[in-house]
Design an enzyme around this catalytic site. Structure first.
Site, short mmCIF file in Angstrom:
data_model
loop_
_atom_site.label_atom_id
_atom_site.label_comp_id
_atom_site.label_asym_id
_atom_site.label_seq_id
_atom_site.Cartn_x
_atom_site.Cartn_y
_atom_site.Cartn_z
N GLU A 94 38.92 18.70 12.31
CA GLU A 94 38.33 17.98 10.92
C GLU A 94 39.43 17.41 10.36
O GLU A 94 40.52 18.31 9.94
CB GLU A 94 37.51 18.91 10.23
CG GLU A 94 36.29 19.74 10.98
CD GLU A 94 35.48 20.52 10.26
OE1 GLU A 94 34.63 21.09 10.66
OE2 GLU A 94 35.93 20.73 9.06
N CYS A 107 42.86 15.94 3.62
CA CYS A 107 42.91 17.37 3.77
C CYS A 107 42.89 17.37 5.40
O CYS A 107 41.88 17.12 6.19
CB CYS A 107 41.48 18.26 3.43
SG CYS A 107 41.60 19.76 3.56
N CYS A 114 41.23 29.39 14.07
CA CYS A 114 42.20 30.14 13.17
C CYS A 114 42.06 31.76 13.40
O CYS A 114 41.09 32.34 13.79
CB CYS A 114 42.01 30.04 11.80
SG CYS A 114 43.37 30.85 10.52
N CYS A 118 39.51 35.45 8.08
CA CYS A 118 38.85 35.58 6.54
C CYS A 118 37.09 35.38 6.92
O CYS A 118 36.88 34.63 7.37
CB CYS A 118 39.35 34.55 5.86
SG CYS A 118 41.15 34.40 5.74
N CYS A 121 35.10 32.19 6.13
CA CYS A 121 35.60 31.13 6.40
C CYS A 121 34.96 30.77 8.06
O CYS A 121 35.11 31.32 8.93
CB CYS A 121 37.00 31.16 6.59
SG CYS A 121 37.90 29.69 7.22
N GLY A 164 42.84 26.02 10.04
CA GLY A 164 44.03 26.66 10.68
C GLY A 164 44.92 27.17 9.43
O GLY A 164 44.81 26.70 8.49
N SER A 196 48.72 25.29 1.95
CA SER A 196 47.93 26.49 1.60
C SER A 196 48.26 27.50 2.71
O SER A 196 47.76 27.11 3.91
CB SER A 196 46.47 26.09 1.47
OG SER A 196 45.51 27.22 0.95
N SER A 219 46.02 31.39 -0.96
CA SER A 219 44.58 31.86 -0.64
C SER A 219 44.52 33.38 -1.25
O SER A 219 44.84 34.25 -0.47
CB SER A 219 43.93 31.57 0.53
OG SER A 219 43.96 30.24 0.81
N LEU A 220 44.16 33.48 -2.38
CA LEU A 220 44.24 34.84 -2.99
C LEU A 220 43.06 35.62 -2.86
O LEU A 220 42.80 36.76 -2.30
CB LEU A 220 44.84 34.85 -4.50
CG LEU A 220 45.20 36.28 -5.10
CD1 LEU A 220 46.48 36.76 -4.38
CD2 LEU A 220 45.67 35.88 -6.69
N HIS A 221 41.74 35.28 -3.49
CA HIS A 221 40.43 35.47 -3.57
C HIS A 221 40.31 37.09 -3.90
O HIS A 221 39.07 37.33 -4.09
CB HIS A 221 39.90 35.65 -1.98
CG HIS A 221 40.28 33.90 -1.44
ND1 HIS A 221 39.61 32.93 -1.98
CD2 HIS A 221 40.73 33.42 -0.47
CE1 HIS A 221 39.91 31.72 -1.38
NE2 HIS A 221 40.77 32.30 -0.49
N ASN A 295 31.52 28.11 -0.16
CA ASN A 295 30.82 27.17 0.52
C ASN A 295 29.93 28.14 1.60
O ASN A 295 30.71 28.58 2.45
CB ASN A 295 31.66 26.26 1.38
CG ASN A 295 31.39 24.85 1.08
OD1 ASN A 295 30.38 24.37 0.60
ND2 ASN A 295 32.53 24.38 0.80
N CYS A 338 35.81 24.01 4.90
CA CYS A 338 36.80 24.08 6.17
C CYS A 338 36.33 24.60 7.34
O CYS A 338 35.51 25.72 7.49
CB CYS A 338 38.02 24.95 5.53
SG CYS A 338 38.67 26.08 6.61
N1 SAH Z 1 44.64 28.87 6.15
C1 SAH Z 1 44.85 28.30 5.05
C2 SAH Z 1 44.67 26.90 4.61
C3 SAH Z 1 43.11 26.31 5.07
S1 SAH Z 1 41.73 27.31 4.26
C4 SAH Z 1 44.43 29.21 3.84
O1 SAH Z 1 43.53 30.18 4.07
O2 SAH Z 1 44.83 29.10 2.73
C5 SAH Z 1 41.95 26.27 2.80
C6 SAH Z 1 41.10 27.11 1.49
O3 SAH Z 1 39.47 27.16 1.95
C7 SAH Z 1 41.61 28.30 1.63
O4 SAH Z 1 41.77 28.79 0.24
C8 SAH Z 1 40.26 29.27 1.94
O5 SAH Z 1 40.13 30.53 1.58
C9 SAH Z 1 39.36 28.42 1.42
N2 SAH Z 1 37.94 28.77 2.22
C10 SAH Z 1 37.59 28.91 3.55
N3 SAH Z 1 36.22 29.16 3.82
C11 SAH Z 1 35.68 28.74 2.48
C12 SAH Z 1 34.55 28.91 2.09
N4 SAH Z 1 33.44 29.22 2.79
N5 SAH Z 1 34.22 28.53 0.66
C13 SAH Z 1 35.11 28.29 -0.05
N6 SAH Z 1 36.53 28.16 0.45
C14 SAH Z 1 36.85 28.61 1.50
FE1 SF4 Z 2 42.20 30.77 8.29
FE2 SF4 Z 2 42.65 29.86 6.18
FE3 SF4 Z 2 40.20 30.20 7.23
FE4 SF4 Z 2 41.63 32.48 6.62
S1 SF4 Z 2 40.64 30.84 5.17
S2 SF4 Z 2 40.44 32.11 8.43
S3 SF4 Z 2 43.67 31.63 7.26
S4 SF4 Z 2 41.64 28.85 7.95
#
Ligand code: SAH
Ligand code: SF4
Length: 348
Positions: A94, A107, A114, A118, A121, A164, A196, A219-221, A295, A338
């Site tokens: 995408e 983006c 990936c 996480c 995601c 990714g 990121s 990506s701290l979370h 999301n 994503c």
């Molecule tokens: N792999 C990298 C970059 C791609 S993800 C990373 O994890 O940083 C880009 C951002 O979207 C990251 O901060 C990720 O944690 C966040 N993300 C992934 N899935 C999501 C979701 N379902 N809702 C909100 N943010 C999400």
């Molecule tokens: Fe991969 Fe980023 Fe999604 Fe985590 S949030 S699974 S590192 S794409």
């Protein structure tokens, strides 16, 4: 069937070498590079400052596109456009164009799937399929810029936040950025890129050493080891303490502000305890916190935090003097999260 090499996978020096080997002057590489990255040509034939014979040779030797567009979606408010691209091996990725805050931001993706897993995601739920090559990463940006130029517009920013983990495909990602930054071609300023990462500490350290002008987002979370372990499996390998150490070092050495991303999940990481723990974790660090309402995805039960709770979380950060904003959710109606569109297509 052997497939031809992709022209965008070739560095400037590779192309000089290509022409030299054929007894042609090296300046042809500069003309080709201008054709590809300034005129945004989609075939060699269009690059009319090269002699016809050379153009025909290039068409025979290279592919000028890695992808076919499978689908394109526009959000109802027109702010977000998402394209689903299919590579020669059937892989789907995408690329998203967002228009707001007077910016046009691409983006882009760096991998198919990936491997970081996480939990919330959609891309993580697919698992790792393969790395994208530098040319496949570059082409995503060029495609968006071509669309914008047709509307008399240009990209202002590129965020490496699509599918990714860019630091799990470090060399190709950095080579793509280097090419797009190259003044002989696309000439896109380093400060307009943001990468990121989920927090691959050794790669953050390497990135810091390079001391480029690129922006870094983490990506701290979660602000405690225990909670981060539950959300991001990579936290077991690179614990929060080590990650924060690498972040502080990055800011100290590059003197650049770092961004922390935090997807707010109801009842999970949106509590006042987490807000205070976060404030403490990043105190005194030159940084910005991006809060993103989750999301929802098929493979995860978590729900989005309610707006009142988002505001409370934000208030705690502001009271502690931390720069933080809520990223408005755009393009939710087109699965702009994503990996969500690609997952949907795979499941069809
Ligand atoms: N792999 C990298 C970059 C791609 S993800 C990373 O994890 O940083 C880009 C951002 O979207 C990251 O901060 C990720 O944690 C966040 N993300 C992934 N899935 C999501 C979701 N379902 N809702 C909100 N943010 C999400
Ligand atoms: Fe991969 Fe980023 Fe999604 Fe985590 S949030 S699974 S590192 S794409």
């Amino acid at each position: 069937m052997t497939i031809k090499p992709l022209i965008f996978d070739r560095s400037f020096e590779d192309l000089e070498h290509y022409f030299e080997q054929r007894g042609k002057p090296a300046y042809r590489a500069r003309q080709l590079w201008e054709g590809l990255y300034q005129s945004l040509a989609t075939s060699a034939i269009e690059i009319t400052n090269l002699p016809l014979k050379l153009r025909e040779g290039l068409e025979t030797d290279f592919r000028f596109s890695a992808f076919q567009e499978q689908d394109q979606l526009q959000s109802r408010d027109g702010s977000t456009q998402k394209s689903l691209l299919k590579a020669h091996d059937g892989s789907l990725i995408e690329v998203v164009l967002m228009r707001y805050d007077r910016r046009r931001t691409a983006c882009i993706s760096t991998q198919v799937g990936c491997g970081m897993g996480c939990v919330f995601c959609a891309t993580g739920q697919m698992g790792f399929i393969r790395n994208l090559s530098r040319g496949e990463i570059i082409e995503q940006v060029l495609r968006i810029e071509r669309d914008l130029v047709e509307q008399d517009n240009h990209l202002t920013n590129v965020v490496v936040m699509g599918m990714g983990e860019p630091f799990h495909n470090y060399a190709e990602t950095m080579a793509a950025i280097e090419t797009l930054n190259d003044g002989r071609g696309f000439n896109f300023g380093a400060r307009r890129f943001t990468i990121s990462t989920v927090g691959l500490v050794p790669m953050i350290e390497r990135f810091t050493e390079q001391n480029l002008q690129l922006n870094l987002a983490i990506s701290l979370h979660a602000a405690t080891q225990e909670l981060r372990d539950q959300l991001l499996p990579i936290n077991a390998r690179y614990p929060l303490g080590e990650l924060m150490h690498a972040c502080r070092r990055h800011v100290r050495i590059t003197k650049r502000r770092i961004t922390f991303e935090w997807a707010l999940i109801e009842g999970v990481n949106d509590t006042l305890e987490q807000a205070h723990a976060l404030a403490e974790l990043i105190t005194g660090l030159n940084c910005h916190v991006n809060l993103i309402p989750l999301n929802p995805t098929g493979g995860y039960q978590g729900q989005q935090t309610r707006p009142e709770v988002v505001d409370q979380f934000l208030d705690v950060l502001h009271q502690q003097g931390i720069s933080a904003t809520v990223r408005v959710r755009r393009g939710v109606d087109i699965q702009a999260g994503c990996g969500q569109l690609a997952t949907e297509h795979q499941n069809r």
